[in-house]
Write a protein that holds these residues in place. Structure first.
Motif, PDB file in Angstrom:
ATOM      1  N   GLN A 114       0.831  -1.207   0.000  1.00 42.65           N
ATOM      2  CA  GLN A 114       0.000   0.000   0.000  1.00 42.65           C
ATOM      3  C   GLN A 114       0.865   1.257   0.000  1.00 42.65           C
ATOM      4  O   GLN A 114       0.601   2.218  -0.727  1.00 42.65           O
ATOM      5  N   ALA A 115       1.926   1.274   0.805  1.00 43.61           N
ATOM      6  CA  ALA A 115       2.813   2.437   0.856  1.00 43.61           C
ATOM      7  C   ALA A 115       3.574   2.590  -0.458  1.00 43.61           C
ATOM      8  O   ALA A 115       3.734   3.712  -0.966  1.00 43.61           O
ATOM      9  N   ALA A 116       4.048   1.480  -1.017  1.00 43.62           N
ATOM     10  CA  ALA A 116       4.781   1.537  -2.279  1.00 43.62           C
ATOM     11  C   ALA A 116       3.900   2.080  -3.396  1.00 43.62           C
ATOM     12  O   ALA A 116       4.326   2.936  -4.181  1.00 43.62           O
ATOM     13  N   LYS A 117       2.655   1.612  -3.458  1.00 41.42           N
ATOM     14  CA  LYS A 117       1.732   2.089  -4.491  1.00 41.42           C
ATOM     15  C   LYS A 117       1.498   3.582  -4.360  1.00 41.42           C
ATOM     16  O   LYS A 117       1.488   4.320  -5.351  1.00 41.42           O
ATOM     17  N   ALA A 118       1.326   4.054  -3.123  1.00 40.52           N
ATOM     18  CA  ALA A 118       1.097   5.484  -2.898  1.00 40.52           C
ATOM     19  C   ALA A 118       2.317   6.307  -3.315  1.00 40.52           C
ATOM     20  O   ALA A 118       2.186   7.468  -3.701  1.00 40.52           O
ATOM     21  N   ALA A 119       3.513   5.713  -3.214  1.00 41.60           N
ATOM     22  CA  ALA A 119       4.741   6.399  -3.621  1.00 41.60           C
ATOM     23  C   ALA A 119       5.039   6.226  -5.108  1.00 41.60           C
ATOM     24  O   ALA A 119       6.039   6.747  -5.600  1.00 41.60           O
ATOM     25  N   GLY A 120       4.177   5.478  -5.822  1.00 48.52           N
ATOM     26  CA  GLY A 120       4.369   5.270  -7.252  1.00 48.52           C
ATOM     27  C   GLY A 120       5.430   4.248  -7.576  1.00 48.52           C
ATOM     28  O   GLY A 120       6.064   4.324  -8.641  1.00 48.52           O
ATOM     29  N   LEU A 121       5.612   3.273  -6.700  1.00 48.47           N
ATOM     30  CA  LEU A 121       6.683   2.287  -6.850  1.00 48.47           C
ATOM     31  C   LEU A 121       6.145   0.872  -6.719  1.00 48.47           C
ATOM     32  O   LEU A 121       5.073   0.640  -6.156  1.00 48.47           O
ATOM     33  N   THR A 122       6.906  -0.091  -7.228  1.00 51.89           N
ATOM     34  CA  THR A 122       6.634  -1.480  -6.910  1.00 51.89           C
ATOM     35  C   THR A 122       7.200  -1.759  -5.516  1.00 51.89           C
ATOM     36  O   THR A 122       7.987  -0.968  -4.970  1.00 51.89           O
ATOM     37  N   GLU A 123       6.832  -2.882  -4.937  1.00 51.51           N
ATOM     38  CA  GLU A 123       7.368  -3.226  -3.614  1.00 51.51           C
ATOM     39  C   GLU A 123       8.884  -3.353  -3.658  1.00 51.51           C
ATOM     40  O   GLU A 123       9.586  -2.878  -2.756  1.00 51.51           O
ATOM     41  N   THR A 124       9.397  -3.983  -4.724  1.00 53.13           N
ATOM     42  CA  THR A 124      10.853  -4.146  -4.845  1.00 53.13           C
ATOM     43  C   THR A 124      11.535  -2.793  -4.953  1.00 53.13           C
ATOM     44  O   THR A 124      12.564  -2.539  -4.305  1.00 53.13           O
ATOM     45  N   GLN A 125      10.979  -1.901  -5.770  1.00 54.96           N
ATOM     46  CA  GLN A 125      11.560  -0.558  -5.904  1.00 54.96           C
ATOM     47  C   GLN A 125      11.519   0.198  -4.578  1.00 54.96           C
ATOM     48  O   GLN A 125      12.478   0.900  -4.221  1.00 54.96           O
ATOM     49  N   ALA A 126      10.420   0.048  -3.852  1.00 57.50           N
ATOM     50  CA  ALA A 126      10.290   0.746  -2.573  1.00 57.50           C
ATOM     51  C   ALA A 126      11.361   0.294  -1.593  1.00 57.50           C
ATOM     52  O   ALA A 126      12.023   1.112  -0.942  1.00 57.50           O
ATOM     53  N   VAL A 127      11.550  -1.028  -1.480  1.00 53.02           N
ATOM     54  CA  VAL A 127      12.563  -1.553  -0.562  1.00 53.02           C
ATOM     55  C   VAL A 127      13.958  -1.111  -0.998  1.00 53.02           C
ATOM     56  O   VAL A 127      14.788  -0.712  -0.167  1.00 53.02           O
ATOM     57  N   ASP A 128      14.200  -1.138  -2.299  1.00 56.42           N
ATOM     58  CA  ASP A 128      15.513  -0.707  -2.795  1.00 56.42           C
ATOM     59  C   ASP A 128      15.765   0.760  -2.461  1.00 56.42           C
ATOM     60  O   ASP A 128      16.876   1.136  -2.054  1.00 56.42           O
ATOM     61  N   GLU A 129      14.747   1.610  -2.613  1.00 57.09           N
ATOM     62  CA  GLU A 129      14.920   3.028  -2.297  1.00 57.09           C
ATOM     63  C   GLU A 129      15.159   3.240  -0.808  1.00 57.09           C
ATOM     64  O   GLU A 129      16.000   4.059  -0.414  1.00 57.09           O
ATOM     65  N   ILE A 130      14.422   2.513   0.015  1.00 54.55           N
ATOM     66  CA  ILE A 130      14.589   2.646   1.465  1.00 54.55           C
ATOM     67  C   ILE A 130      16.005   2.247   1.867  1.00 54.55           C
ATOM     68  O   ILE A 130      16.667   2.947   2.649  1.00 54.55           O
ATOM     69  N   CYS A 131      16.489   1.138   1.332  1.00 53.49           N
ATOM     70  CA  CYS A 131      17.807   0.639   1.733  1.00 53.49           C
ATOM     71  C   CYS A 131      18.952   1.451   1.135  1.00 53.49           C
ATOM     72  O   CYS A 131      20.073   1.406   1.653  1.00 53.49           O
TER      73      CYS A 131
END
Length: 247
Positions: A114-131
């Motif tokens: 849900q957070a990744a979608k709101a940020a316009g990202l896939t889950e994998t992209q979201a985790v990669d950006e966070i890390c």
């Protein structure tokens, strides 16, 4: 660098022995940068008679002994604040960096999708950006040792949820308004849980009960749920977190 043109710092009396140096009324990135820079500067060159420095997101509390010349200290603090907001400025270079293992998604981060979608990202992209993010402990607050960590890019400026999640577990990593909170204990929250760490930010019986400090650099490292479960068994509850002293 951060644009500080809109900042108008105030030095406000707090009781008989304190001043609040406030850079804004809302948590704007420029104000957070200014507050962290002010806190670092006054910690490194503490005026005589100052007995406590407590930084929040956009303000810094300065407490002093009764013998201090209040007017002179107020003038000094105001001058420091004005100099800082004359910018442009950046967060001060960190002296320490933590790497904290986190399991993302699944039962450990039930709102990652849900957070990744709101940020316009896939889950994998979201985790990669966070890390990959170069994050800082912006302040410690709400509960003993609990860090507010940021800032993520603008597309992570996610609103708080309209309803509270009544309970997230100790170690929950939650996100909103470009920031993370890493909970040291079970808590209600209006932020979205994207992961979980075995690290505990406050353990009273530990040699250093609250190891994180304002201004510390933070990096999150992707770990599996099994790794987090294993790290949770550590007696010191450091959860595999590694500290690097930079200077």
């Amino acid at each position: 660098m951060t644009d500080t043109r809109a900042l108008d710092p105030e030095v406000l009396p707090v009781g008989l022995d304190g001043y609040l140096v406030r850079f804004a009324l809302t948590p704007e990135p420029a104000a957070m940068t200014a507050a962290r820079r002010f806190a670092t500067r006054i910690e490194e060159a503490t005026p005589e008679g100052v007995v406590e420095i407590a930084a929040a997101l956009v303000s810094v509390l300065v407490r002093f002994e009764p013998s201090v010349d209040r007017a002179a200290l107020q003038t000094h603090l105001n001058g420091m604040a004005e100099e800082i907001v004359s910018g442009p400025l950046a967060l001060p270079a960190p002296t320490r960096r933590w790497t904290v293992p986190v399991a993302f998604g699944g039962e450990e981060g039930p709102q990652l999708a849900q957070a990744a979608k709101a940020a316009g990202l896939t889950e994998t992209q979201a985790v990669d950006e966070i890390c990959a993010a170069d994050l800082r402990v912006l302040t410690i607050g709400f509960a003993p040792g609990q860090p507010y960590i940021g800032l993520m890019p603008e597309h992570w400026n996610l609103p708080r949820m309209s309803e509270l999640n009544p309970s997230v577990p100790a170690g929950a990593l939650v996100v909103a308004v470009r920031q993370f909170v890493l909970f040291g204990a079970e808590s209600a929250t209006g932020w979205q849980q994207v992961g979980r760490a075995a690290f505990r930010s406050f353990v009273p019986e530990r040699a250093e009960p609250m190891p994180l400090r304002g201004g510390d650099a933070i990096r999150f490292a992707k770990a599996s749920a099994d790794e987090i479960a294993r790290l949770s068994e550590d007696n010191d509850r450091m959860g595999g977190a590694q500290l690097e002293v930079l200077r």
